[in-house]
Design a protein around this motif. Structure first.
Motif, PDB file in Angstrom:
ATOM      1  N   ALA A  75       0.801  -1.222   0.000  1.00 39.56           N
ATOM      2  CA  ALA A  75       0.000   0.000   0.000  1.00 39.56           C
ATOM      3  C   ALA A  75       0.832   1.270   0.000  1.00 39.56           C
ATOM      4  CB  ALA A  75      -0.938  -0.002   1.206  1.00 39.56           C
ATOM      5  N   GLY A  76       0.133   2.352  -0.307  1.00 41.70           N
ATOM      6  CA  GLY A  76       0.576   3.719  -0.109  1.00 41.70           C
ATOM      7  C   GLY A  76      -0.574   4.479   0.515  1.00 41.70           C
ATOM      8  N   GLY A  92       8.412   2.159   0.106  1.00 43.65           N
ATOM      9  CA  GLY A  92       9.172   3.271   0.651  1.00 43.65           C
ATOM     10  C   GLY A  92       8.574   4.604   0.227  1.00 43.65           C
ATOM     11  N   ARG A  93       8.604   5.560   1.143  1.00 46.23           N
ATOM     12  CA  ARG A  93       7.947   6.855   0.923  1.00 46.23           C
ATOM     13  C   ARG A  93       6.505   6.645   0.469  1.00 46.23           C
ATOM     14  NH1 ARG A  93       9.627  11.044  -2.555  1.00 46.23           N
ATOM     15  NH2 ARG A  93      10.329   9.488  -4.029  1.00 46.23           N
ATOM     16  N   PRO A  94       5.685   6.038   1.303  1.00 44.98           N
ATOM     17  CA  PRO A  94       4.322   5.691   0.886  1.00 44.98           C
ATOM     18  C   PRO A  94       3.312   6.826   1.033  1.00 44.98           C
ATOM     19  CG  PRO A  94       4.658   4.970   3.131  1.00 44.98           C
ATOM     20  CD  PRO A  94       5.971   5.575   2.678  1.00 44.98           C
ATOM     21  N   ILE A  97       8.352   4.140  11.615  1.00 44.16           N
ATOM     22  CA  ILE A  97       7.585   4.236  10.374  1.00 44.16           C
ATOM     23  C   ILE A  97       7.741   5.618   9.753  1.00 44.16           C
ATOM     24  CG2 ILE A  97       5.232   4.351   9.461  1.00 44.16           C
ATOM     25  CD1 ILE A  97       4.545   2.043  11.403  1.00 44.16           C
ATOM     26  N   SER A  98       7.522   6.663  10.548  1.00 45.70           N
ATOM     27  CA  SER A  98       7.566   8.014   9.973  1.00 45.70           C
ATOM     28  C   SER A  98       8.970   8.420   9.568  1.00 45.70           C
ATOM     29  CB  SER A  98       6.968   9.036  10.954  1.00 45.70           C
ATOM     30  OG  SER A  98       7.660   9.030  12.180  1.00 45.70           O
ATOM     31  N   ASN A 110       9.948   8.737   5.475  1.00 40.77           N
ATOM     32  CA  ASN A 110      10.941   9.758   5.146  1.00 40.77           C
ATOM     33  C   ASN A 110      12.115   9.193   4.368  1.00 40.77           C
ATOM     34  OD1 ASN A 110      13.190  11.659   5.428  1.00 40.77           O
ATOM     35  ND2 ASN A 110      11.814  12.802   6.778  1.00 40.77           N
ATOM     36  N   LYS A 111      12.790   8.200   4.926  1.00 41.51           N
ATOM     37  CA  LYS A 111      14.038   7.713   4.327  1.00 41.51           C
ATOM     38  C   LYS A 111      13.831   6.600   3.309  1.00 41.51           C
ATOM     39  CE  LYS A 111      16.784  10.525   6.566  1.00 41.51           C
ATOM     40  NZ  LYS A 111      15.796  11.367   7.228  1.00 41.51           N
ATOM     41  N   SER A 112      12.604   6.195   3.058  1.00 37.34           N
ATOM     42  CA  SER A 112      12.221   5.360   1.908  1.00 37.34           C
ATOM     43  C   SER A 112      12.471   3.869   2.058  1.00 37.34           C
ATOM     44  CB  SER A 112      12.885   5.865   0.613  1.00 37.34           C
ATOM     45  OG  SER A 112      14.259   5.529   0.512  1.00 37.34           O
ATOM     46  N   PHE A 113      12.715   3.352   3.277  1.00 35.21           N
ATOM     47  CA  PHE A 113      12.823   1.913   3.463  1.00 35.21           C
ATOM     48  C   PHE A 113      11.460   1.253   3.254  1.00 35.21           C
ATOM     49  CE2 PHE A 113      16.588   3.344   5.642  1.00 35.21           C
ATOM     50  CZ  PHE A 113      17.498   2.308   5.509  1.00 35.21           C
ATOM     51  N   TYR A 114      11.468   0.081   2.636  1.00 31.98           N
ATOM     52  CA  TYR A 114      10.245  -0.707   2.471  1.00 31.98           C
ATOM     53  C   TYR A 114       9.831  -1.273   3.827  1.00 31.98           C
ATOM     54  CZ  TYR A 114       7.441  -4.884   1.501  1.00 31.98           C
ATOM     55  OH  TYR A 114       6.468  -5.851   1.521  1.00 31.98           O
ATOM     56  N   LEU A 115       8.538  -1.197   4.140  1.00 33.29           N
ATOM     57  CA  LEU A 115       7.999  -1.672   5.403  1.00 33.29           C
ATOM     58  C   LEU A 115       7.284  -3.003   5.174  1.00 33.29           C
ATOM     59  CD1 LEU A 115       7.762  -0.409   8.362  1.00 33.29           C
ATOM     60  CD2 LEU A 115       5.351  -0.040   7.756  1.00 33.29           C
ATOM     61  N   PRO A 116       7.905  -4.119   5.543  1.00 30.42           N
ATOM     62  CA  PRO A 116       7.235  -5.414   5.354  1.00 30.42           C
ATOM     63  C   PRO A 116       6.034  -5.539   6.294  1.00 30.42           C
ATOM     64  CG  PRO A 116       9.612  -5.668   5.774  1.00 30.42           C
ATOM     65  CD  PRO A 116       9.242  -4.274   6.135  1.00 30.42           C
ATOM     66  N   PRO A 117       5.094  -6.412   5.971  1.00 32.61           N
ATOM     67  CA  PRO A 117       3.980  -6.642   6.898  1.00 32.61           C
ATOM     68  C   PRO A 117       4.490  -7.043   8.279  1.00 32.61           C
ATOM     69  CG  PRO A 117       3.575  -7.713   4.783  1.00 32.61           C
ATOM     70  CD  PRO A 117       4.983  -7.211   4.737  1.00 32.61           C
TER      71      PRO A 117
END
Length: 343
Positions: free
Chosen positions: A78-79, A110-112, A296-297, A302-309
């Motif tokens: 998602a974004g 990243g950056r969603p 997260i924020s 901000n720094k564009s790392f992918y957030l896994p479930p």
């Protein structure tokens, strides 16, 4: 093809009108009040329009549903976009929503986030860089987010893990949890730890955009030190960043915060879209979710790392050595290690 989750209120019609021409063919816009079932493995765009009080009753109903599930959004990516009438609450709403959806099985690119405050002053810098006005910069950011979300592909398998911490090994429950997790990682996965506790971690001093960009393009930062010598190369090399966070005062430790701030120079010339972010958070009392939202924020939004479930493992342990005595902790740590390896 995207599924847009747009809680309806008296401000949502304008957001819908803005989104419709930007969506890929075959996309749908759904009111969460009509149900959130049947969304597994979809590409989602959360779209929330806040009222004058920075609220949306329909959004809060959706948030409540997300918080009560661990698999409602299993396999989704998602974004999100949040618009406001005033200057506050857009980021606050976004990170609450991302944390809840993440706990329910949703990953975030990243950056969603695209957020628009009422004045659009938060787009002034982007407008200046692009030589345009704030409205055009906002619309361009939204179009770019939708295009990236639609084209997103899962990163390559994790081979290299970097763990950052600022804890004292002899007394840290956080590091005790990490040792349990680390023991469960595959033998062929390279793991590096960097301790930021040595007192030489200078915080960001707020260089101008052009100065930060200049030093970032050289692969460094004006202030040098262990960030440039150790952390930057390790971040470039890793496939997954694990933040080991002890919660003492409902905030990241000072050295970890300084590290996040100093990553800006690296971000100027290296996007982290293909690097996963994980968090191990141990609180003495409560509030681990506050630190998860900070990660997260700061690092996903901000720094564009992918957030896994389900990116974070949160535990409560106060007394020295009490973490390893928690019921079922070894099984939880082993499960989280498998989760890292499979993400």
């Amino acid at each position: 093809m995207l599924t847009v989750l747009l809680p309806e209120n008296d401000r949502s019609a304008a957001l819908r009108q803005l989104l419709e021409p930007l969506l890929p063919a075959g996309s749908e816009i759904r009111d969460p009040d009509d149900g959130l079932d049947g969304l597994h493995s979809r590409r989602l765009l959360f779209a929330v329009a806040l009222d004058e009080g920075g609220c949306s009753m329909a959004y809060y109903r959706m948030l409540s549903r997300l918080r009560r599930s661990t698999d409602l959004l299993e396999g989704c990516t998602a974004g999100c976009i949040v618009t406001g009438v005033g200057e506050f609450y857009t980021k606050d709403v976004a990170r609450d929503m991302v944390f809840a959806a993440n706990q329910a099985g949703c990953g975030f690119i990243g950056r969603p986030l695209v957020e628009a405050t009422g004045s659009l002053r938060n787009f002034r810098t982007q407008a200046q860089i692009g030589g345009t006005d704030e409205v055009t910069a906002f619309h361009a950011a939204l179009a770019e987010l939708i295009a990236r979300l639609d084209a997103w592909e899962k990163p390559a398998p994790i081979r290299n893990v970097l763990a950052l911490h600022a804890s004292q090994r002899a007394t840290s429950n956080t590091l005790a949890l990490w040792e349990l997790v680390k023991a469960g990682l595959p033998a062929d996965m390279e793991v590096r730890e960097i301790c930021l506790r040595n007192g030489t971690m200078a915080d960001c001093n707020g260089c101008s955009y052009t100065a930060c960009l200049h030093f970032g393009e050289q692969g460094g930062c004006f202030y040098g030190g262990p960030m440039v010598d150790e952390v930057y190369p390790a971040v470039r090399r890793c496939d997954a960043l694990v933040m080991l966070c002890a919660n003492y005062n409902d905030a990241l430790a000072a050295n970890l915060t300084a590290c996040v701030n100093r990553l800006t120079a690296l971000f100027r010339q290296t996007r982290m879209y293909d690097k996963r972010l994980f968090g191990l958070i141990v609180s003495g009392y409560s509030g681990g979710d506050l630190l998860a939202r900070q990660l997260i924020s700061a690092l996903n939004m901000n720094k564009s790392f992918y957030l896994p479930p389900r990116f974070s493992l949160l535990e409560t342990a106060n007394e020295r050595g009490s973490l390893v005595k928690l019921p079922g902790i070894e099984a939880q740590a082993a499960a989280f290690a498998r989760h890292i390896a499979e993400s």
